[in-house]
Scaffold this motif. Structure first.
Motif, short mmCIF file in Angstrom:
data_model
loop_
_atom_site.label_atom_id
_atom_site.label_comp_id
_atom_site.label_asym_id
_atom_site.label_seq_id
_atom_site.Cartn_x
_atom_site.Cartn_y
_atom_site.Cartn_z
N VAL B 52 25.49 -5.99 5.98
CA VAL B 52 26.95 -5.88 5.98
C VAL B 52 27.38 -5.42 4.59
CG1 VAL B 52 29.11 -7.10 6.35
CG2 VAL B 52 27.06 -7.85 7.54
N ARG B 62 35.93 2.69 -1.47
CA ARG B 62 35.93 3.53 -0.27
C ARG B 62 34.54 3.64 0.35
NH1 ARG B 62 40.06 6.24 1.75
NH2 ARG B 62 42.04 5.82 0.72
N ALA B 64 32.67 1.54 1.63
CA ALA B 64 32.51 0.80 2.88
C ALA B 64 32.91 1.63 4.09
CB ALA B 64 33.35 -0.48 2.84
N GLY B 65 33.84 2.54 3.89
CA GLY B 65 34.32 3.35 5.01
C GLY B 65 33.35 4.43 5.44
N LEU B 69 27.52 0.90 9.16
CA LEU B 69 27.06 -0.48 9.25
C LEU B 69 28.32 -1.32 9.40
CD1 LEU B 69 24.83 -0.37 6.03
CD2 LEU B 69 23.94 -0.47 8.37
N ASP B 70 28.17 -2.61 9.69
CA ASP B 70 29.35 -3.48 9.65
C ASP B 70 29.89 -3.44 8.23
OD1 ASP B 70 27.84 -5.88 11.85
OD2 ASP B 70 29.45 -4.48 12.29
N SER B 71 31.14 -3.07 8.08
CA SER B 71 31.66 -2.92 6.72
C SER B 71 33.09 -3.42 6.63
CB SER B 71 31.61 -1.45 6.29
OG SER B 71 32.24 -0.63 7.25
N PHE B 72 33.40 -4.00 5.48
CA PHE B 72 34.70 -4.62 5.27
C PHE B 72 35.31 -4.13 3.97
CE2 PHE B 72 34.49 -7.58 8.72
CZ PHE B 72 33.14 -7.73 8.95
N HIS B 73 36.46 -3.53 4.09
CA HIS B 73 37.18 -2.99 2.93
C HIS B 73 38.30 -3.98 2.65
CE1 HIS B 73 39.87 0.48 1.29
NE2 HIS B 73 39.16 -0.03 0.33
N THR B 74 38.11 -4.85 1.66
CA THR B 74 39.01 -5.99 1.48
C THR B 74 40.03 -5.73 0.37
OG1 THR B 74 37.48 -7.04 -0.07
CG2 THR B 74 37.19 -7.53 2.26
N THR B 75 40.69 -6.81 -0.08
CA THR B 75 41.74 -6.64 -1.09
C THR B 75 41.14 -6.55 -2.50
OG1 THR B 75 42.01 -9.03 -0.83
CG2 THR B 75 43.69 -7.63 0.14
N PHE B 82 35.05 -12.86 -0.17
CA PHE B 82 34.95 -12.47 1.24
C PHE B 82 33.48 -12.41 1.64
CE2 PHE B 82 37.22 -10.49 4.82
CZ PHE B 82 36.17 -9.95 5.54
N LEU B 86 31.29 -14.49 4.46
CA LEU B 86 30.41 -13.84 5.45
C LEU B 86 29.02 -14.44 5.39
CD1 LEU B 86 31.14 -10.03 5.23
CD2 LEU B 86 30.98 -11.32 7.34
#
Lengths: 384, 292, 97
Positions: B52, B62, B64-65, B69-75, B82, B86
């Protein structure tokens, strides 16, 4: 080990904080990340003590921002997650509450309100974060916020908070206050079989057709968790149904309206109210949390003096129960709202009522609960 | 606008090809970091569903985009907590944080030092281009003194962090630094970090031609990478105190720290088991998805 | 790299040979592959792609030893090499060998 530690069936003498912690465990919460802050610390302490017996993971994070981010991460890992805080910490969590709303992450945030603003009155009660619960994060969004009036409700409604968060894929705010949190009362915990926590809305279709933000019929998308080869992309940027960021007005319109309507269109199913003697009432007190309990005394006194008073207790404060309030406003003389703040949910009451009837406000700066006579005076003044 | 192509790059299965070309500037090093990362993922043999990627805000965020794969673009700044959530929510996951110097070290600084302290089992790839690029080139906590940036128009006068030293002193158990030129070593380090139990931190020095480079007249990304070639020295195992970077100065690269210490989860579970005894119930993992 | 003497097993052992593949339209003309190729296999093309960048062109295909540096240093995933035995011919106009 045969004893079931997750649901402590029976009658207990608990304070609201402990009852909330137990409610979370009964609801299936197994991840907690928090930071100590009076008057919510006891919830964290109880969970730290209990989680190792029920298979939960507790972590005390370095601050509230980390706590909120961590519970979002844990939710996407596939678990029910919760954090607790009070006013100052609630302010810190706002940005990531926004991330939770935008990414439609189920989780519960408990705010045991105290006197504010700023450091305020750490050990004394207040209801001053109610508007912040509605609008604390930036941008347009809708949120669900509940308010308990007793330790029993702290147990029951925490479970409801988790249920609502799973059903509507949104962070749910549990707006306790210090008085209820630190009040010790009888709490009855039912048998395990009577508690049916709502399971997560898992996606059941073909893997290649999965779109993380494609709503189902009720406007809520199904969810997956990381690690199942769905290869989701989740971002706080405005995104389309694939989750990919699309930076233009058209996508913003689609994305934000869907988030807002998801709650608005389901408001009738979300709203929970308690009505007391409203059938013939001429004056109805609209209250929530500890103020409602104080108001019951005022209503009894008013009735004794010949004024037909009743109560509309808001268990769900957000979304605000517009339909029911307007209905009552059509036939009563006055709606009276006591709050331990200088006018927050009252603003919403005024907006919704318009000029259908009069409204009266009984503010209180915080630090203590209302004197029932103050609420009585407001009822009597308008009952004439 | 899609370009018809019948050829497939060997990493295309790990890329979201419908999002390529990425937004990074020509001669930016971020694409190289992504390339090294995906190569490492492929060569490591770790099942794809277990990996992840979590990122923060900024040009590096950017990344992560673009990974398939499972990807999270957080704050901004909150990728590490975060990622902590996970990892603790599903300890089977291999959680990788890819973020920039501003995101991880400035606004995210508190989370960086605590995650390292806890020896949380995460792999952190910190791309250091010495400025806040996405917002137009402001200075940050890794900007060397003298560099000119929009909020330091006469040159920065703040002392920057020495990142390997910072995370080493906080308790990180794998610390390395490479530049984007050292692609093979970088890929190797990422592979090592992915299997290393504990907090792994890899700083990647990367060119930012459009803001850092232009505002300091350092030329294109290629010119900057040629400077890396001239001024970088490999010093594996060196004391992290020696890893400071002065403006256009020497860049010490290498694998500096690699040691084994119990991870957060190992410590937590062992300790609770000892303290509580038989009644201890360890975390059971994510919820059952069968709908019960 | 200039060798001042020939390796003793030069007759039996041959260096590997690779084939370069380029997705012209992905290239942003950074020049890293051209500059850092250890065998100077590539040069900037006089033509440009649809976005106005000059992609590399393989001017000395016989020199490629399949080291893979261009594969890993390309920020755009636009160039890679494959060992000769594995190479399949490409037909797309956007894909030049």
């Amino acid at each position: 080990m045969s004893r079931d530690n997750t649901v402590l069936t029976g009658a207990h003498f608990w304070d609201g904080d402990y009852a909330c912690a137990e409610g979370a465990i009964a609801a299936g919460c197994r991840f907690f990340a928090g930071y100590p802050i009076t008057p919510s610390t006891e919830i964290a302490e109880r969970i730290a003590q209990r989680f190792p017996f029920v298979g939960g993971t507790f972590i005390q994070m370095e601050d509230e921002l980390a706590s909120m981010a961590a519970i979002l991460g844990a939710a996407w890992a596939g678990t029910k997650a919760m954090t607790v805080t009070s006013g100052p910490g609630f302010s810190l969590m706002q940005e990531n509450i926004g991330l939770g709303v935008m990414t439609e992450t189920p989780c519960v945030v408990v705010d045991v309100q105290r006197g504010g603003p700023s450091t305020g009155l750490p050990t004394l009660t207040g209801q001053q974060d109610m508007m912040q619960a509605r609008w604390g994060s930036h941008g347009d969004y809708e949120i669900i916020a509940l308010s308990p009036s007793s330790p029993q409700e702290c147990f029951d409604l925490t479970i409801t908070c988790f249920d609502l968060s799973e059903r509507y894929r949104v962070p749910v705010l549990f707006m306790m206050d210090e008085c209820v949190g630190h009040m010790t009362e009888k709490v009855v915990v039912p048998e395990r079989e009577k508690i049916n926590p709502v399971p997560r809305r898992w996606y059941r279709g073909p893997k290649d057709k999965y779109r993380p933000f494609q709503p189902e019929e009720d406007g809520v998308p199904a969810m997956v968790r990381a690690g199942r080869d769905y290869r989701v992309h989740i971002t706080g940027l405005t995104h389309d149904e694939r989750g990919y960021p699309v930076i233009n007005a058209e996508c913003q319109n689609w994305c934000v309206k869907r988030l807002v309507n998801k709650i608005r269109d389901n408001a009738e199913k979300i709203v929970m109210l308690e009505e007391f003697q409203t059938e013939d009432a001429e004056v109805v007190v609209v209250a929530y949390g500890i103020s409602a309990r104080v108001a019951f005394k005022a209503i009894a006194d008013a009735r004794a003096k010949g004024v037909k008073a009743g109560m509309l207790r808001l268990i769900t404060v957000w979304p605000f129960p517009e339909r029911r309030v307007r209905e009552l406003a059509e036939r009563v003389k006055v709606l009276v709202m006591p709050e331990i703040n200088l006018g927050q949910v009252y603003l919403e009451l005024q907006r919704v009522v318009g000029d259908r009837c009069q409204t009266a406000h009984v503010p209180h700066c915080g630090g203590w609960v209302h004197d029932p006579n103050d609420i009585l005076a407001a009822i009597m003044a308008s009952g004439r | 606008m899609s370009f018809e192509q019948l050829a497939t790059h060997p990493l295309d299965d790990l890329l979201r090809v419908d999002r390529i070309p990425h937004i990074w500037c020509p001669t930016c090093g971020l694409g190289i970091v992504l390339n090294s990362f995906l190569t490492a993922v492929k060569e490591s043999g770790i099942p794809r569903e277990d990996i992840v990627v979590v990122s923060g805000i900024g040009c590096t965020g950017r990344a992560a985009g673009y990974v398939n794969l499972d990807s999270f673009h957080t704050t901004h700044g909150r990728a590490l907590p975060f990622a902590t959530g996970l990892k603790l929510g599903n300890p089977k996951l291999k959680v990788v944080v890819i973020s920039g110097d501003g995101d991880l070290v400035a606004i995210g600084g508190n989370h960086l030092i605590h995650s390292a302290r806890r020896n949380m089992d995460l792999t952190v790839i910190c791309v250091n281009n010495f400025n806040y690029a996405m917002t137009g080139g402001q200075f940050g906590p890794t900007t060397p003194r003298q560099a000119r940036l929009t909020t330091a128009p006469y040159g920065s006068y703040e002392h920057p962090f020495n990142l390997p030293f910072l995370v080493d002193s906080c308790g990180a158990t794998y610390v390395a630094r490479w530049t984007v030129l050292h692609t093979r070593q970088l890929t190797g380090s990422i592979k090592e970090a992915l299997i290393h139990p504990g907090f792994s931190f890899i700083e990647v020095i990367s060119p930012c031609p459009t803001v850092y480079g232009r505002r300091n007249q350092l030329g294109s990304g290629l010119d900057i990478v040629k400077y890396y070639r001239e001024r970088s020295v490999v010093r594996n195992g060196i004391d992290t105190r020696e890893c400071e970077i002065d403006y256009q100065g020497q860049i010490v690269v290498g694998r500096f720290v690699q040691k084994r210490k119990p991870t957060y989860l190992e410590t937590m579970n062992d300790y609770l088991r000892q303290s509580i005894g038989e009644e201890f119930v360890p975390y059971q993992g994510p919820m059952d998805e069968s709908g019960d | 790299m200039k060798l001042w003497r020939s390796p003793l097993d030069a007759d039996e052992k041959k260096p590997p040979h690779g084939k370069v593949h380029i997705i012209i339209e992905r290239c942003k003309g950074c020049g890293f592959c051209i500059t850092f190729c250890p065998k100077q296999v590539l040069e900037p093309s006089p033509d440009f792609n649809r976005r106005g960048y000059h992609p590399p062109v393989v001017t000395h295909p016989e020199r490629c030893v399949n080291c893979g540096l261009c594969t890993i240093i390309c920020a755009e995933f636009a160039i890679w090499t494959k060992a000769d035995e594995e190479t399949e011919p490409a037909v797309s106009p956007t894909h030049r060998k």
